[in-house]
Design an enzyme around this catalytic site. Structure first.
Site, PDB file in Angstrom:
ATOM      1  N   CYS A  30      23.422  68.908  83.357  1.00 44.33           N
ATOM      2  CA  CYS A  30      23.380  70.336  83.022  1.00 44.33           C
ATOM      3  C   CYS A  30      23.385  70.548  81.504  1.00 44.33           C
ATOM      4  CB  CYS A  30      24.583  71.011  83.676  1.00 44.33           C
ATOM      5  SG  CYS A  30      24.910  72.688  83.141  1.00 44.33           S
ATOM      6  N   CYS A  33      26.069  72.861  80.186  1.00 38.50           N
ATOM      7  CA  CYS A  33      27.362  72.172  80.277  1.00 38.50           C
ATOM      8  C   CYS A  33      27.563  71.266  79.062  1.00 38.50           C
ATOM      9  CB  CYS A  33      27.440  71.328  81.545  1.00 38.50           C
ATOM     10  SG  CYS A  33      27.330  72.269  83.076  1.00 38.50           S
TER      11      CYS A  33
END
Length: 105
Positions: A30, A33
């Protein structure tokens, strides 16, 4: 306090033994993230009275339903055993620090 990695099996004990736990639900693939990770770490170092824990959603799929994770990153805050904040999306450092300060009160 630096961040810790926690599994779904370890999370109940962590929550039971701490007044405020800030959770970062993330995954290694991600991009947002990865962007939020250093912010999470930096803010954790400013609040040694709070536990900051990272939960890899790829490795801990059962917890996704429990915390109603729809997208990542998601930050959840558990205070005195109750989820008091749960929101998806990366935050900037100032906003995240202000959130933690507010939720500690």
């Amino acid at each position: 306090m630096a961040t810790i990695n926690v599994s779904e099996a370890e999370l109940p004990e962590l929550i039971a033994n701490n007044n405020v736990v800030v959770l970062d639900f993330w995954a290694p693939w991600c991009a947002p993230c990865k962007q939020f990770g250093p912010i999470f770490e930096d803010v954790s170092e400013e609040h040694d009275d709070v536990v900051f824990a990272k939960v890899n959603t790829d490795d801990n799929r059962a917890i996704i339903d429990e915390y109603k994770i729809k997208s990542i990153p998601t930050v959840a805050v558990v205070k005195d055993g109750e989820v008091v904040y749960n929101e998806a999306g990366a935050m900037n450092e100032l906003s995240f620090d202000m959130l933690v300060r507010m939720l500690k009160e």
